[in-house]
Scaffold this motif. Sequence first.
Motif, short mmCIF file in Angstrom:
data_model
loop_
_atom_site.label_atom_id
_atom_site.label_comp_id
_atom_site.label_asym_id
_atom_site.label_seq_id
_atom_site.Cartn_x
_atom_site.Cartn_y
_atom_site.Cartn_z
N GLY A 824 0.82 -1.22 0.00
CA GLY A 824 0.00 0.00 0.00
C GLY A 824 0.85 1.26 0.00
N TRP A 825 1.93 1.20 0.78
CA TRP A 825 2.84 2.33 0.82
C TRP A 825 3.46 2.58 -0.54
N TRP A 826 3.89 1.50 -1.19
CA TRP A 826 4.55 1.65 -2.50
C TRP A 826 3.56 2.10 -3.57
N GLU A 827 2.33 1.62 -3.51
CA GLU A 827 1.32 2.06 -4.48
C GLU A 827 1.07 3.56 -4.35
N TRP A 828 1.11 4.06 -3.10
CA TRP A 828 0.96 5.49 -2.90
C TRP A 828 2.11 6.25 -3.56
N ILE A 829 3.33 5.71 -3.43
CA ILE A 829 4.49 6.35 -4.05
C ILE A 829 4.36 6.36 -5.57
N LEU A 830 3.96 5.22 -6.14
CA LEU A 830 3.80 5.15 -7.59
C LEU A 830 2.71 6.10 -8.09
N GLN A 831 1.60 6.16 -7.34
CA GLN A 831 0.52 7.06 -7.72
C GLN A 831 1.00 8.51 -7.73
N ARG A 832 1.79 8.86 -6.72
CA ARG A 832 2.32 10.23 -6.66
C ARG A 832 3.25 10.50 -7.83
N CYS A 833 4.07 9.52 -8.17
CA CYS A 833 4.99 9.69 -9.30
C CYS A 833 4.24 9.88 -10.62
N LYS A 834 3.15 9.16 -10.79
CA LYS A 834 2.40 9.22 -12.06
C LYS A 834 1.81 10.60 -12.32
N ILE A 835 1.49 11.32 -11.24
CA ILE A 835 0.87 12.64 -11.43
C ILE A 835 1.88 13.77 -11.27
N CYS A 836 3.14 13.42 -10.97
CA CYS A 836 4.17 14.43 -10.78
C CYS A 836 4.78 14.84 -12.11
N SER A 837 5.37 16.02 -12.12
CA SER A 837 6.20 16.43 -13.25
C SER A 837 7.48 15.61 -13.25
N ASN A 838 8.21 15.64 -14.36
CA ASN A 838 9.47 14.90 -14.44
C ASN A 838 10.47 15.37 -13.38
N GLU A 839 10.52 16.67 -13.17
CA GLU A 839 11.44 17.21 -12.17
C GLU A 839 11.09 16.69 -10.78
N LYS A 840 9.79 16.68 -10.48
CA LYS A 840 9.36 16.24 -9.15
C LYS A 840 9.63 14.75 -8.96
N ILE A 841 9.50 13.95 -10.00
CA ILE A 841 9.79 12.52 -9.89
C ILE A 841 11.23 12.31 -9.42
N VAL A 842 12.17 13.05 -10.03
CA VAL A 842 13.57 12.93 -9.64
C VAL A 842 13.75 13.28 -8.16
N SER A 843 13.16 14.40 -7.77
CA SER A 843 13.27 14.85 -6.37
C SER A 843 12.65 13.83 -5.41
N PHE A 844 11.46 13.40 -5.73
CA PHE A 844 10.71 12.52 -4.83
C PHE A 844 11.35 11.14 -4.72
N LEU A 845 11.69 10.53 -5.85
CA LEU A 845 12.27 9.19 -5.81
C LEU A 845 13.67 9.19 -5.20
N THR A 846 14.39 10.30 -5.33
CA THR A 846 15.70 10.39 -4.67
C THR A 846 15.53 10.31 -3.17
N LYS A 847 14.53 11.02 -2.66
CA LYS A 847 14.26 10.97 -1.21
C LYS A 847 13.86 9.56 -0.79
N VAL A 848 13.01 8.94 -1.60
CA VAL A 848 12.55 7.60 -1.26
C VAL A 848 13.71 6.62 -1.24
N TRP A 849 14.58 6.72 -2.26
CA TRP A 849 15.69 5.77 -2.38
C TRP A 849 16.73 5.98 -1.29
N LEU A 850 17.20 7.22 -1.14
CA LEU A 850 18.31 7.49 -0.22
C LEU A 850 17.85 7.63 1.23
N GLY A 851 16.71 8.30 1.41
CA GLY A 851 16.28 8.59 2.77
C GLY A 851 15.49 7.49 3.42
#
Length: 899
Positions: A824-851
């Motif tokens: 459920g947590w990961w589906e929320w992340i994917l849903q957020r990525c799908k509606i994000c701009s390309n720039e925001k995807i980079v920012s958001f997934l970097t936080k998810v991966w590293l943080g």
Amino acid sequence: MPNFSRRQGRRQSPIWTLLSSWRAVFGTLSGDYRRTIRSWDVRVSPLSFLKKERGRLVDELEDYINLIVQQALLKQFISKDDYEDIVYERGPRKQVRKLLDIIDCLGDENAALFCSLFIQVKSIKPKKQTAKESVKDYLLLIQKHKDVLRRRNDCLKSYNCRHGEKFYLSDYFVNLLLVQGHYSLEIKKNELLTFGQQRIHLQNKKEEKLDIKLHQLFDKFTERRTPKKILVSGVAGIGKTVFVQKILYDFSNSVAYGNFDFFINFTFRDLNCIKKAVTFREIILKKHGHLSQILDDIFRNSEKLLIILDGFDEFKFYSQLDFDQYIVDPDEETELAQLVGSLIKGELLPEATTVITSRPTVINHIPVDCIERFVVITGFSVTEIEDYFQKFYENGEVGSEIFDFVRQNHFLFTLCYIPAFCWIVCSVLKGNSTLHIDQPKTMTDIYCHYLVVLLKHHTRQEAAANETAINTVLALGHLAYQSLLQHETLFSEQDMETICHSPSDIVYSFLDKTCVQELEYTENILSFTHFTIQEFFAALYYAYEVSVAVDIMENEVQSQLDTSPGYLDLFQRFLSGLLSDRNQNILRKHLKLDGSKKPELYISWLIDSIIEHCENGCYVFNLLHCLFEQQRDCLAERITPAVLRLNLSDNVFSPMDFDVLTYFLNLVNMDIDELDLTATHVNAQHLKQLQPYLRRCRSLWVGENNLDKETVRVVCSLLGHTDCQIENLGLGWTQLEDEDFLELYNVLKCNQTLKQLWVEGNNISYNAIEKFSDIVLFNTTLQRVVLLGNRLGAENMKEFTAKPYKNVIVAHFDERFGKDFWQGWWEWILQRCKICSNEKIVSFLTKVWLGLCHGQNTSWMRTWYIEVDKLLQTRIKFCSATNIRKRMESLQKMFQTKH
């Protein structure tokens, strides 16, 4: 004809005579040059000699080129056209090369004459300047440069003023509020600087948001060194260009910025006119020709140089910037995009200071690791709005009276924090007294009134004149629309064929003319007085044109145009306002403009789009602005989504934006399934304004905002209210400390609605988390508190695994919580990525991966990584911005290593 031998022929030619005369001056030449002359075999023609020794001649003659060319013109060795071609070249070395090219076309005898001239000039020993004289000349050139800048920036550009009327900057400038640090950009900067580390803490210490003055722009605050690359962002009309004019003016008057010797400024509107490869020297001298004699010294002392690049959002090639390709030499010829990228990256003149101004919509094309200081222009304060009114009306009493009137109109007053809109409001109210027009309520109202006021002044109510004015307006609209389609803000006089017979006084009420000097001709370049004016006229044309050849409102057309996110926002708002009943009536009554045929069709599209976006949780912000422009409360009856989910994330809200959101929530009386205010700069005042609506939210996301203690208290007040319906609350990356977290703990003892609390990526310690963990003794509804990415060391993690916390505290990836929770947590992340701009995807997934993920690789996580890989692959395929595409490719490789 006598048959001379080759030797006899050479003895009788002028070349041999000239060669023999060189011995007299040969002793005065440098060793290198003597060797050059000795290497000339008399059996080789002068032209061949010049070609062979071209490189050495460029080195020897660059310091003498001015004298050589002047003597060559005086002795009529070259023509005036040749002379102009040579001196037009930027830099002495290029001038020597140009002269050698011309000599190459003149034959052997003339080449010999030139060689003689070279030696004569080279034999003249220039008088050496003393150090004192050299410093004096340098200071004189600095003062000359300041005099030029003062002359160019002395007056504000005030449109529609009378001939001879001037508005001096010193009399009318009102301070703008500058805030150091754009929060979302600062986060991304921190992420990218720590890219590749095992762990990331974005909030180890609180970043201060300092209000700074213009004269402090280049001061060192907390940075390790004085910032060299500064990005100044602000919405359309906020005053970025006037801000540039002000710092140029203050520098030219020596009232500030004394640590610089030279300011060199460019607008991207001007740079867009360059259609061929150029050198940095060339583009400087094209605008600052008075610097030709000293430019090499400026380059050598580049730590004393400030370069200003104004209006990056208008740069035609911003999406083509490739920061892996750059130049380092100001005399290296390259394409404009590469030259600009080299300046921003700091590879070209790295010691120089560079200021870039831009709308926020395209700053994602500038790598955040290039920028050392982010500054946001937030417009006028209340005091400054009043100050502006008094200066505009040139009468303190009248200015204060009109200011008081505007202050009573909440919308008008909110609009005035943007200087360009403030000027238009003042212009409208100044000319509105005799027109009997209802007071404006929306941005489009203001622009319609502005159009009416200006045209009334020109047409004087005569029927024929009125018809001419309308035709001119629609022709300007067509020009604006075509330019918008091509992402252009500049056009030539040839582009204005449709309005060539229109009255110039009307045309130039809305257009600016700039004279551009080319090598062989002079060209007039035109633009609308402000980009928002262009968008308004484009919307006006679209509203009244029955059949548009290329329909910019179609999604397919927009994708072909490769427009950046937000590029058409104002156009769409203006279109909605122009198709509203109120503005249709104004244009019909005052301009005799027939009603548009498009309102019903547009309204149906707008309602359907809002419903679709609300149901899917897509970005809906601009559509709400379009609804606000309609000012028809009855439309709310038609907005009936099955579920209301509003995604307004990643946009720094202005007061007007919150008014629009409040307007919509007040009209649509539904429970809110989800409201996403992530990275919008919400504060305590905003949340208080929205409090009645927030209580009926099921999921509320306010992450990536700097939540101070007062804002946290407002959130706690929401949770403690008896009407609160919030089940999911997101406070990730909001700089929460232990004290804030424990304040949430206290209020949750009484709350019986919250099920999940997300506080990942904050600065909460193990001690506070341990104290919070007994919340299960008081609260029976709370299921999960997600604390990934906080201040927890390896030892803390071991203690967590050893103690039973009733499966509530989620501080690391723990199998005990089960696959369903993590899915459920990961589906929320994917849903957020799908509606994000390309720039925001980079920012958001970097936080998810590293943080959060730390690159972990459990069995079910591999499936997630595959899904992210596919998502990134699709985005990369259609991403036209080189910089962002490369960042996504780097991120994609990280996820590919785990599946």
